[in-house]
Design an enzyme around this catalytic site. Sequence first.
Site, mmCIF file in Angstrom:
data_model
loop_
_atom_site.group_PDB
_atom_site.id
_atom_site.type_symbol
_atom_site.label_atom_id
_atom_site.label_comp_id
_atom_site.label_asym_id
_atom_site.label_seq_id
_atom_site.Cartn_x
_atom_site.Cartn_y
_atom_site.Cartn_z
ATOM 1 N N LYS A 199 15.033 49.990 50.415
ATOM 2 C CA LYS A 199 14.158 48.944 49.880
ATOM 3 C C LYS A 199 13.895 47.876 50.953
ATOM 4 O O LYS A 199 12.783 47.445 51.161
ATOM 5 C CB LYS A 199 14.816 48.337 48.642
ATOM 6 C CG LYS A 199 13.969 47.348 47.919
ATOM 7 C CD LYS A 199 14.633 47.004 46.601
ATOM 8 C CE LYS A 199 14.271 45.611 46.164
ATOM 9 N NZ LYS A 199 14.963 45.230 44.950
ATOM 10 N N GLU A 205 23.416 51.128 57.769
ATOM 11 C CA GLU A 205 23.740 52.560 57.698
ATOM 12 C C GLU A 205 22.475 53.415 57.784
ATOM 13 O O GLU A 205 22.410 54.415 58.508
ATOM 14 C CB GLU A 205 24.454 52.885 56.373
ATOM 15 C CG GLU A 205 25.829 52.268 56.222
ATOM 16 C CD GLU A 205 25.797 50.891 55.574
ATOM 17 O OE1 GLU A 205 24.746 50.211 55.638
ATOM 18 O OE2 GLU A 205 26.838 50.495 55.013
ATOM 19 N N GLY A 263 17.934 48.288 43.608
ATOM 20 C CA GLY A 263 18.330 49.552 44.242
ATOM 21 C C GLY A 263 19.064 50.477 43.283
ATOM 22 O O GLY A 263 18.771 51.672 43.199
ATOM 23 N N ARG A 264 20.009 49.937 42.524
ATOM 24 C CA ARG A 264 20.820 50.785 41.643
ATOM 25 C C ARG A 264 20.066 51.249 40.400
ATOM 26 O O ARG A 264 20.592 52.010 39.596
ATOM 27 C CB ARG A 264 22.119 50.073 41.277
ATOM 28 C CG ARG A 264 21.954 48.659 40.754
ATOM 29 C CD ARG A 264 23.288 47.915 40.731
ATOM 30 N NE ARG A 264 23.164 46.517 40.351
ATOM 31 C CZ ARG A 264 22.925 45.516 41.179
ATOM 32 N NH1 ARG A 264 22.746 45.760 42.468
ATOM 33 N NH2 ARG A 264 22.861 44.268 40.747
ATOM 34 N N GLU A 349 28.403 46.634 40.658
ATOM 35 C CA GLU A 349 27.500 45.780 41.446
ATOM 36 C C GLU A 349 26.682 44.885 40.512
ATOM 37 O O GLU A 349 26.291 43.782 40.879
ATOM 38 C CB GLU A 349 26.571 46.643 42.318
ATOM 39 C CG GLU A 349 25.968 45.882 43.487
ATOM 40 C CD GLU A 349 25.339 46.785 44.538
ATOM 41 O OE1 GLU A 349 25.970 47.047 45.577
ATOM 42 O OE2 GLU A 349 24.201 47.244 44.326
ATOM 43 N N HIS A 380 44.948 67.250 35.861
ATOM 44 C CA HIS A 380 46.069 67.572 36.747
ATOM 45 C C HIS A 380 46.299 66.464 37.752
ATOM 46 O O HIS A 380 46.933 66.674 38.788
ATOM 47 C CB HIS A 380 45.791 68.906 37.434
ATOM 48 C CG HIS A 380 45.568 69.993 36.435
ATOM 49 N ND1 HIS A 380 46.608 70.699 35.859
ATOM 50 C CD2 HIS A 380 44.435 70.425 35.833
ATOM 51 C CE1 HIS A 380 46.111 71.561 34.972
ATOM 52 N NE2 HIS A 380 44.803 71.408 34.930
ATOM 53 N N LYS A 483 27.797 41.997 54.267
ATOM 54 C CA LYS A 483 26.922 42.573 55.306
ATOM 55 C C LYS A 483 26.759 41.569 56.454
ATOM 56 O O LYS A 483 26.817 41.932 57.621
ATOM 57 C CB LYS A 483 25.532 42.860 54.728
ATOM 58 C CG LYS A 483 25.443 44.066 53.841
ATOM 59 C CD LYS A 483 23.990 44.240 53.404
ATOM 60 C CE LYS A 483 23.852 45.239 52.274
ATOM 61 N NZ LYS A 483 22.512 45.291 51.712
#
Length: 523
Positions: A199, A205, A263-264, A349, A380, A483
């Site tokens: 965005k 990254e 974004g999410r 978030e 397990h 950031k």
Amino acid sequence: MSSLRQSPAWQGLQTLAAEQASTADRAQTSPAAAIPICAEIGGLHLDASGQQLSQPVFDALLQLVQERKVADWTHRMLQGEAINQSEQRPVLHAALRAQTHDRHCDSGAISEALAARQSMRRLIDQACSGALTGTPVRHVINIGIGGSDNGPRLACTALRTALLPDMDVRFAANLDPADLHSALQGIDPAATLFIAVSKSFRTEETLANARRARDWLQQQFPSEDSAMLVARHFIAVTGNSAVASSFGIPAERVLPLWDWVGGRFSLWSPAGLALAFAIGMDGFEQLLAGARAMDQHFQSAPIEKNLPLLLAMVDIWNVNFRHADSHAVIPYSHDLRSLPLWLQQLEMESNGKSIDRDGALVDYATSPIVWGSAGTDSQHSYHQLLHQGTALTPVDFILPLADGKGMAADRALIANALAQATALSHPDSPTRRGRQPWSMLVIQQLDAHNLGMLLALYEHKVFAEGVIWNLNSFDQPGVEAGKLLAQQIARGVQPGGVQPGAGKNAEAATDAALAALVKRALS
Ligand code: F6P
């Protein structure tokens, strides 16, 4: 005291919790007093009876939803009011799956979304015909992180049975070069398309991986011009077309990601392009149709039959009145194994916050820690704690009864999910003090439509909780601060040693020991 804690419904819930706590551990309802809670829409059925709520608790939670005006806030959101106050933006992800005649929702946003979907279809057609890269595209690599990765990645995994046989879609997110390196293994460079999804087009990254992908192309085609390679093999999805263009991606290959989509919450936008490549544009439209069905249900179903509101209500009871600080999500489905990861970003978030909409410190708990993984693997690993540990840990079981093609789920798998839920609510457990609350979401068939409903269900649950907790669920100031700090530290430390000024920047890392560690690690 906050207005939330002063509200009549909250006070009523506190009294009920105190009464129950005097007779049982952690405000637990006696099995006889627990009411059945069930609701469904289409192929999605919720049974929250395992939450063991009493009728008075349920009624008070219902009153809380009304007092906190969740319906009004929903209306304000859909109409395009700037309810993301800190960023002064509307919140319109529902417009991404709306139809032109859906009058409740901002019509400008709906038109933009429809136009963007036409561009998605055009680009996919061009890619598959070879018009985009000179060779029909067979490999698509999504480069993005967080919301620009989690949603399409989850959906590609969940819709395994709907994947187109000739399209290989992969994902690279991590700053660690190993991630992209793995994604590039065994692919045909000529038939490869990179989708850089960001965005902001400023995310470290994503930019690092986009540059690495460009370098990789250059290695594969050493005689060709790097700028030409980017122009041929890249598409961007972004709200910052200027930076995408300076990276060399032609304007006609840049799809929009508007500031009114978080974004999410962006899977439904062109950020879902990799998914659309994987299952085809028609499959993508089915996903949107499922989400739209959930949007309509959220707006119109009565509270006591409203899936997102019911999930929000039980969460509020568990978090604020039974003091659960974590929440497990366990899909009994290998295809849904990535769901907990997607939910972690969505929930934590959005609502992992301690400052409310008015800038005040909250005096109540907000988002629990969300975690989980696929059953039966989980049995397990940590189920021992769920059954007999000391922590109160509500569980959402997600149980598809058939895959996307209608093939019935394994009977033993279904039996195990039901057995775990039964054991958690067993009143005579010899070693556990009290029962563990759970909800079960049964999905008739794990297809695109039902996946859309499931994901939109959780989006609306998170929104409703944010409204009740008086949070802005649509910003992430803590992440942004992190950031910034990483950039400051990285600027101070160059290859070959700590540069002048690095100490100062390293000290931004809060204390001397940490500053020393930064110098040691980066010099
Ligand atoms: O993790 C923080 C965050 O800002 C998320 O909200 C977002 O999904 C992700 O980074 C990626 O951001 P962008 O799409 O701008 O690269």
